[in-house]
Design a protein around this motif. Structure first.
Motif, mmCIF file in Angstrom:
data_model
loop_
_atom_site.group_PDB
_atom_site.id
_atom_site.type_symbol
_atom_site.label_atom_id
_atom_site.label_comp_id
_atom_site.label_asym_id
_atom_site.label_seq_id
_atom_site.Cartn_x
_atom_site.Cartn_y
_atom_site.Cartn_z
ATOM 1 N N ALA A 134 0.834 -1.201 0.000
ATOM 2 C CA ALA A 134 0.000 0.000 0.000
ATOM 3 C C ALA A 134 0.871 1.255 0.000
ATOM 4 C CB ALA A 134 -0.933 -0.004 1.214
ATOM 5 N N ALA A 135 1.957 1.239 0.781
ATOM 6 C CA ALA A 135 2.863 2.388 0.818
ATOM 7 C C ALA A 135 3.515 2.600 -0.543
ATOM 8 C CB ALA A 135 3.923 2.192 1.900
ATOM 9 N N GLU A 136 3.868 1.531 -1.226
ATOM 10 C CA GLU A 136 4.474 1.649 -2.559
ATOM 11 C C GLU A 136 3.485 2.248 -3.555
ATOM 12 O OE1 GLU A 136 7.701 1.225 -3.501
ATOM 13 O OE2 GLU A 136 7.880 1.089 -1.327
ATOM 14 N N GLN A 137 2.227 1.923 -3.404
ATOM 15 C CA GLN A 137 1.200 2.479 -4.277
ATOM 16 C C GLN A 137 1.076 3.990 -4.081
ATOM 17 O OE1 GLN A 137 -0.172 0.599 -6.694
ATOM 18 N NE2 GLN A 137 1.134 -1.029 -5.890
ATOM 19 N N GLU A 138 1.441 4.450 -2.883
ATOM 20 C CA GLU A 138 1.397 5.883 -2.580
ATOM 21 C C GLU A 138 2.681 6.585 -2.984
ATOM 22 O OE1 GLU A 138 0.480 6.233 1.545
ATOM 23 O OE2 GLU A 138 -1.412 5.151 1.341
ATOM 24 N N ASP A 139 3.613 5.845 -3.580
ATOM 25 C CA ASP A 139 4.880 6.393 -4.085
ATOM 26 C C ASP A 139 5.771 6.931 -2.980
ATOM 27 O OD1 ASP A 139 5.988 8.831 -6.522
ATOM 28 O OD2 ASP A 139 6.763 6.846 -6.044
ATOM 29 N N ASP A 140 5.947 6.160 -1.908
ATOM 30 C CA ASP A 140 6.839 6.553 -0.827
ATOM 31 C C ASP A 140 8.298 6.622 -1.262
ATOM 32 O OD1 ASP A 140 4.962 6.991 1.051
ATOM 33 O OD2 ASP A 140 5.394 5.220 2.266
ATOM 34 N N LEU A 141 8.652 6.031 -2.388
ATOM 35 C CA LEU A 141 10.035 6.060 -2.857
ATOM 36 C C LEU A 141 10.516 7.478 -3.134
ATOM 37 C CD1 LEU A 141 10.160 3.039 -5.333
ATOM 38 C CD2 LEU A 141 10.981 3.136 -2.994
ATOM 39 N N ALA A 142 9.597 8.353 -3.467
ATOM 40 C CA ALA A 142 9.976 9.725 -3.795
ATOM 41 C C ALA A 142 10.603 10.447 -2.610
ATOM 42 C CB ALA A 142 8.754 10.494 -4.287
ATOM 43 N N HIS A 143 10.447 9.926 -1.401
ATOM 44 C CA HIS A 143 10.965 10.589 -0.206
ATOM 45 C C HIS A 143 12.395 10.179 0.143
ATOM 46 C CE1 HIS A 143 7.047 12.288 0.417
ATOM 47 N NE2 HIS A 143 6.513 11.088 0.371
ATOM 48 N N SER A 144 13.035 9.365 -0.684
ATOM 49 C CA SER A 144 14.392 8.924 -0.415
ATOM 50 C C SER A 144 15.303 9.291 -1.579
ATOM 51 C CB SER A 144 14.421 7.397 -0.210
ATOM 52 O OG SER A 144 15.747 6.942 -0.166
ATOM 53 N N ASP A 145 16.327 10.077 -1.287
ATOM 54 C CA ASP A 145 17.274 10.463 -2.333
ATOM 55 C C ASP A 145 17.975 9.255 -2.930
ATOM 56 O OD1 ASP A 145 16.652 13.121 -1.996
ATOM 57 O OD2 ASP A 145 18.334 13.512 -0.642
ATOM 58 N N ARG A 146 18.281 8.266 -2.113
ATOM 59 C CA ARG A 146 18.987 7.088 -2.607
ATOM 60 C C ARG A 146 18.141 6.251 -3.560
ATOM 61 N NH1 ARG A 146 22.095 4.604 2.508
ATOM 62 N NH2 ARG A 146 20.928 6.014 3.790
ATOM 63 N N LEU A 147 16.836 6.354 -3.444
ATOM 64 C CA LEU A 147 15.970 5.556 -4.313
ATOM 65 C C LEU A 147 15.604 6.267 -5.607
ATOM 66 C CD1 LEU A 147 13.605 3.904 -1.697
ATOM 67 C CD2 LEU A 147 15.555 2.886 -2.886
ATOM 68 N N GLN A 148 15.964 7.525 -5.720
ATOM 69 C CA GLN A 148 15.622 8.290 -6.927
ATOM 70 C C GLN A 148 16.195 7.662 -8.197
ATOM 71 O OE1 GLN A 148 13.431 10.865 -7.098
ATOM 72 N NE2 GLN A 148 13.092 10.394 -4.949
ATOM 73 N N ASP A 149 17.399 7.144 -8.115
ATOM 74 C CA ASP A 149 18.060 6.561 -9.280
ATOM 75 C C ASP A 149 18.017 5.049 -9.293
ATOM 76 O OD1 ASP A 149 18.762 9.097 -10.276
ATOM 77 O OD2 ASP A 149 20.534 9.141 -8.976
ATOM 78 N N PHE A 150 17.322 4.451 -8.363
ATOM 79 C CA PHE A 150 17.241 2.991 -8.299
ATOM 80 C C PHE A 150 16.237 2.490 -9.334
ATOM 81 C CE2 PHE A 150 15.696 -1.049 -6.605
ATOM 82 C CZ PHE A 150 16.900 -1.666 -6.303
ATOM 83 N N SER A 151 16.646 1.526 -10.119
ATOM 84 C CA SER A 151 15.708 0.951 -11.088
ATOM 85 C C SER A 151 15.851 -0.550 -11.100
ATOM 86 C CB SER A 151 15.962 1.532 -12.496
ATOM 87 O OG SER A 151 17.208 1.081 -12.977
ATOM 88 N N LEU A 152 14.792 -1.209 -11.519
ATOM 89 C CA LEU A 152 14.776 -2.674 -11.624
ATOM 90 C C LEU A 152 14.729 -3.085 -13.066
ATOM 91 C CD1 LEU A 152 12.244 -3.451 -8.776
ATOM 92 C CD2 LEU A 152 14.704 -3.790 -8.727
#
Length: 152
Positions: A134-152
């Motif tokens: 549910a948190a991922e659906q809310e785009d919580d990744l945007a709140h972490s600088d380290r995750l900005q460039d993380f891709s799968l």
């Protein structure tokens, strides 16, 4: 490195069988010696191979016993730390106080987290996964600088 999730059963004595895919590396890396402690933020346990736990202990020794927050962290992590020796059947005994903290009964989950495992009750794990999704659906990744460039 440990990865993946597996459903396990806790026996009547509080023992769980480490999944076979991890046993050989645990025997080679730490002779089956592990340390289990509480997770201070989640209702689960943290299970470390002894060499990984020793790194945590080294970090804990650098904390001040005069600082209340640092002393609290030491007290919680070290005070709950229990040695766990894998037996010849690949089982470890989880202390009753630790089982109580994570509400572990018969059905549990072991989750690989690179250098350690998390141990969850099956019900709490399902709730946590639902909350994480549910948190991922809310785009919580945007709140972490380290995750900005993380891709799968």
């Amino acid at each position: 490195m440990f990865r993946g999730a597996a459903a396990l059963s806790l026996d009547d004595k509080g023992r769980l069988a480490i999944p076979a895919k991890y046993r050989k590396s645990l025997l080679l890396d730490c002779d089956g010696q592990m340390v289990c402690t509480i997770d201070i933020k989640q209702p689960c346990l943290l299970l470390y191979p002894l060499p990984q736990w020793q790194l945590i202990e080294q970090k804990l020794t650098t904390l001040s016993s005069m600082n209340p927050a640092e002393r609290r962290l030491q007290r919680l992590l070290l005070g709950h730390a229990e040695d766990c020796q894998m037996d010849k059947n690949g089982r470890i005994l989880i202390a009753p106080t630790l089982r109580q903290h994570a509400d572990l009964s018969k059905k549990i989950m072991i989750i690989g987290q690179l250098n350690k495992f998390e141990l969850w009750s099956e019900a709490a794990w399902q709730e946590q996964i639902a909350a994480d999704m549910a948190a991922e659906q809310e785009d919580d990744l945007a709140h972490s600088d380290r995750l900005q460039d993380f891709s799968l």
